[in-house]
Design a protein around this motif. Structure first.
Motif, mmCIF file in Angstrom:
data_model
loop_
_atom_site.group_PDB
_atom_site.id
_atom_site.type_symbol
_atom_site.label_atom_id
_atom_site.label_comp_id
_atom_site.label_asym_id
_atom_site.label_seq_id
_atom_site.Cartn_x
_atom_site.Cartn_y
_atom_site.Cartn_z
ATOM 1 N N THR A 291 0.828 -1.212 0.000
ATOM 2 C CA THR A 291 0.000 0.000 0.000
ATOM 3 C C THR A 291 0.861 1.259 0.000
ATOM 4 O OG1 THR A 291 -1.694 -1.204 1.214
ATOM 5 C CG2 THR A 291 -1.852 1.185 1.247
ATOM 6 N N GLU A 292 1.966 1.238 0.704
ATOM 7 C CA GLU A 292 2.839 2.420 0.828
ATOM 8 C C GLU A 292 3.430 2.829 -0.520
ATOM 9 O OE1 GLU A 292 2.872 -0.293 2.613
ATOM 10 O OE2 GLU A 292 2.967 0.189 4.756
ATOM 11 N N LYS B 268 -10.173 12.269 4.217
ATOM 12 C CA LYS B 268 -10.647 11.058 4.884
ATOM 13 C C LYS B 268 -10.096 10.936 6.303
ATOM 14 C CE LYS B 268 -12.013 6.472 3.579
ATOM 15 N NZ LYS B 268 -12.807 6.030 2.453
ATOM 16 N N ILE B 269 -8.826 11.288 6.501
ATOM 17 C CA ILE B 269 -8.290 11.103 7.864
ATOM 18 C C ILE B 269 -8.537 12.298 8.783
ATOM 19 C CG2 ILE B 269 -6.531 9.455 7.051
ATOM 20 C CD1 ILE B 269 -4.417 11.618 7.875
ATOM 21 N N GLU C 293 3.712 9.380 11.569
ATOM 22 C CA GLU C 293 2.440 9.063 12.229
ATOM 23 C C GLU C 293 1.261 9.363 11.305
ATOM 24 O OE1 GLU C 293 1.075 10.596 16.025
ATOM 25 O OE2 GLU C 293 -0.725 10.195 14.882
ATOM 26 N N VAL C 294 1.372 10.419 10.521
ATOM 27 C CA VAL C 294 0.303 10.745 9.575
ATOM 28 C C VAL C 294 0.321 9.760 8.398
ATOM 29 C CG1 VAL C 294 -0.645 12.554 8.076
ATOM 30 C CG2 VAL C 294 0.406 13.174 10.257
ATOM 31 N N ARG D 62 -1.605 6.655 9.200
ATOM 32 C CA ARG D 62 -3.059 6.840 9.064
ATOM 33 C C ARG D 62 -3.464 6.854 7.593
ATOM 34 N NH1 ARG D 62 -6.383 7.467 13.893
ATOM 35 N NH2 ARG D 62 -4.805 7.586 15.506
ATOM 36 N N GLN E 254 -3.522 3.340 6.159
ATOM 37 C CA GLN E 254 -4.760 2.631 6.523
ATOM 38 C C GLN E 254 -5.917 3.085 5.645
ATOM 39 O OE1 GLN E 254 -5.486 3.122 10.740
ATOM 40 N NE2 GLN E 254 -3.504 2.247 11.272
ATOM 41 N N ALA E 255 -6.014 4.405 5.423
ATOM 42 C CA ALA E 255 -7.107 4.924 4.599
ATOM 43 C C ALA E 255 -6.951 4.453 3.146
ATOM 44 C CB ALA E 255 -7.128 6.453 4.664
ATOM 45 N N GLN F 298 -5.456 1.709 2.043
ATOM 46 C CA GLN F 298 -5.821 0.287 1.955
ATOM 47 C C GLN F 298 -7.292 0.124 1.637
ATOM 48 O OE1 GLN F 298 -4.842 -1.845 5.546
ATOM 49 N NE2 GLN F 298 -2.642 -1.702 5.193
ATOM 50 N N SER F 299 -8.118 0.920 2.279
ATOM 51 C CA SER F 299 -9.562 0.743 2.134
ATOM 52 C C SER F 299 -10.091 1.359 0.838
ATOM 53 C CB SER F 299 -10.308 1.313 3.351
ATOM 54 O OG SER F 299 -10.387 2.720 3.274
ATOM 55 N N VAL F 300 -9.315 2.223 0.179
ATOM 56 C CA VAL F 300 -9.856 2.850 -1.042
ATOM 57 C C VAL F 300 -9.360 2.231 -2.344
ATOM 58 C CG1 VAL F 300 -10.279 5.042 0.156
ATOM 59 C CG2 VAL F 300 -8.268 4.835 -1.302
ATOM 60 N N ASP F 301 -8.107 1.760 -2.409
ATOM 61 C CA ASP F 301 -7.686 1.059 -3.636
ATOM 62 C C ASP F 301 -6.533 0.080 -3.445
ATOM 63 O OD1 ASP F 301 -5.484 2.772 -3.547
ATOM 64 O OD2 ASP F 301 -5.822 3.702 -5.487
ATOM 65 N N LEU F 302 -6.294 -0.336 -2.206
ATOM 66 C CA LEU F 302 -5.223 -1.279 -1.837
ATOM 67 C C LEU F 302 -3.831 -0.725 -2.102
ATOM 68 C CD1 LEU F 302 -6.523 -4.821 -2.936
ATOM 69 C CD2 LEU F 302 -6.788 -3.707 -0.715
ATOM 70 N N HIS F 303 -3.562 -0.373 -3.365
ATOM 71 C CA HIS F 303 -2.285 0.252 -3.691
ATOM 72 C C HIS F 303 -2.378 0.844 -5.088
ATOM 73 C CE1 HIS F 303 -0.842 -2.844 -6.554
ATOM 74 N NE2 HIS F 303 -1.446 -3.711 -5.759
#
Lengths: 404, 404
Positions: free
Chosen positions: B69-70, B110-111, B260-261, B264, B267-268, B270-275
């Motif tokens: 995802t990163e 989103k975050i 730290e940001v 977050r 995580q966001a 991951q839920s919108v397009d994995l990568h």
């Protein structure tokens, strides 16, 4: 300084257990049944290379410029034809191209879910769908399943909770590998239409059937039930993807929905990524319009069938009779139920010591499921499956025995 | 059946005026200054073709398989080095690859944004940023601007509204083309750090400077102000993109933020397009690590400088003295202010009859701006710019004259 600034919804976002595990399984000596990765030896690398050259030569500017949010029109046409079945004619205007099928889940949440809204899901269900909708602060109610999928006899009671939509993976469900029977498909459609509840069909694996007969899409059944219209007007929103047919690294999926819903989804997609990469869309159109799936699908299906057979045989050999597992007719996954009281998370710690990995079942559940786990058979070779299941059998027997 | 099911937030989603206009400007005889499209003649098509072949040959499986995802680590390393400036060392762990810079705007919303939260924006500001955050039901307060960008003397008063973050495009801002002066950058950083307010820096055009000196990033200034730390720990979240440097069709952008940001945001994401698509990331890494930007940036800069010069000369020739416009030192846009009372939307209707298009300025504003419009100079040839501005001058004079 950041903590006080985060939105409420971030409290519902968690690191995916699957993704964290994927990191572990990158160790070279680990046999991983954890991910949902397709077999890389089936990637059509040479065809992709040729198509990419052709596209950059013939349509280079279109491939590298901004494009329409709805997607590359010829690919929308191809998908419309691909998903059309007898009694259900889909038009390109019913198709939105998405950046992977995961984006379909996110956009569906974005247009439908207010905080506190309810979604009906199968138990267990795809954990990344739960994650996508938890980010919209949805609540979930789960529908029991058996080897024929969602137990529709509970539906009319559960629909009294007035859910925003029902989420269903009809074919070779992730994580269980089970398939919704035709009579249950019909019952699901009949009930959801009668109550005017949208149905989100997620079908990444439907084309990867090893045996038995193809069953009609929920999209098709919904259309048949409602169509005196010329164009698609049912209650189903259907998600599909090229990830399991060609390759996931292109992040190319689609949503089929009534035009009015597509319009809303397009507005939502504009705000999240403007459009899906053009090169990827045009290259995949080049591949599929030249018939790549005619040889690619049989090739994958044969490969995965052999791997499933090997895994089922190895399970019978190495797992004790009090352990149960599903026998999927397609897809990528087998679902294992351990004796009640045995914890798959603890088992994973043992398994890791034996250099084998899987995904514990709990994250696929709203509640419970600690004694379940998911095994992927698409991404390991036949010798690795044999070896890995034997190691997993060892790990289970160590867990069963009292520590001396 | 659908209306009753949509989420509250869909009421804040509207069709982008820009995108609707883009459809109109596809007519072949229309000279369009409407879009924000880069010059396609500068796309490095041949280099992309070569890099893609090399990547598919050497790293085919990685390019077609699921990825982290990163983002692709070597590309994160390259970006970390690219955005590092004196006094600000960015590490790859501070970088998240996004599916275009638009996704950076969405994930930031989103975050951070709860419904009713306030965002401080420049007046006017990038309309797709407003759209992305309207989908999270944000409210906006605008900060007046002049030819040196955001007027920071109003900031301390406006910060009393306790905004979730401040949004700023410091370089050749879309839509105005203006650049935030160094002293204002320093004041913005000083005030936002003192009040612990995050700063979202959006810098798609910073490298496309035609003249004058490069000014330090807000990211850099924020880091300098706060760093006794070894790694990036300022209050800035900085968005960048390859869309204007190489090609937008790859949808490849990035976010730089404190770790730290980033966690977050991951995580966001991951839920919108994995990568973000792997092939696109690895190909762009191949291109940039071989130094493509060393010749690509001067090439684009020269092209756009000539087009800007032509447009400025044509404006002086064809527009009456009561019309004002900005003189950008880089980027893609000139901003025009018509006499008060003249409506750019009405003008557009006249302009369309003259086969020339632009974007009216109102959608870039929270309120007002009816007498403003945005002209893009990157996507039209020099003769088209001359011809188009002459036609636009005609359209204005028709609008100024009473209908006979």
């Amino acid at each position: 300084m950041w903590q006080e600034h985060y939105a409420q919804r971030t409290q519902r976002m968690t690191n995916s257990a699957v993704r964290e595990l994927l990191k572990f399984t990158e160790q070279p000596d680990c046999i991983s049944f954890a991910g949902g990765l397709p077999a890389p030896e089936a990637f059509p690398i040479e065809s992709v290379a040729q198509a990419t050259q052709k596209v950059l030569c013939d349509k280079g500017i279109a491939a590298l410029q901004y494009g329409p949010t709805e997607g590359y029109y010829p690919l929308r046409e191809w998908i419309a034809s691909y998903v059309s079945e007898s009694g259900s004619t889909i038009t390109p205007e019913n198709v939105l191209i998405t950046t992977g099928s995961q984006q379909g889940l996110d956009l569906t949440g974005k247009i439908f879910l207010n905080p506190g809204d309810t979604v009906l899901v199968e138990s267990p269900t795809y954990l990344a769908a739960l994650q996508a909708w938890m980010a919209y602060e949805a609540d979930f109610i789960d529908i029991p399943t058996d080897c024929d999928g969602m137990q529709t006899q509970y539906l009319s009671t559960l629909l009294e909770a007035n859910p925003k939509f029902i989420y269903c993976q009809p074919n070779f469900q992730n994580p269980q590998g089970v398939t919704l029977s035709l009579s249950r498909r019909e019952e699901l459609i009949e009930l959801s239409i009668r109550k005017s509840i949208p149905l989100v069909e997620d079908d990444p694996y439907g084309a990867l059937r090893f045996e038995g007969e193809h069953l009609p899409r929920l999209l098709t059944l919904s259309h048949r039930a409602q169509s005196s219209y010329g164009q698609y007007a049912g209650n189903s929103i259907s998600l599909g993807t090229f990830s399991k047919l060609l390759m996931p690294g292109f992040r190319l999926g689609w949503i089929v929905a009534p035009m009015e819903v597509i319009n809303r989804l397009v507005q939502a997609k504009q705000s999240v990524d403007l459009h899906t990469p053009m090169l990827n869309q045009i290259v995949v159109h080049e591949l599929v319009s030249n018939g790549i799936l005619e040889w690619q699908i049989p090739r994958i299906t044969q490969l995965y069938r052999e791997r499933r057979d090997t895994m089922l045989m190895s399970l019978a050999e190495h797992f004790s009779p009090d352990i149960r597992w599903t026998e999927p007719h397609g897809g990528l996954f087998i679902w294992v139920t351990l004796p009640i009281g045995m914890d798959a998370s603890l088992l994973l710690q043992n398994a890791v010591r034996e250099h084998v990995a899987f995904v514990p079942g709990a994250p696929f559940h709203i509640m419970g499921g600690e004694n379940t786990l998911r095994l992927n058979f698409s991404n390991a070779s036949i010798p690795m499956i044999r070896d890995g299941i034997a190691r997993l059998g060892q790990a289970i027997s160590h867990l069963s025995q009292p520590v001396s």
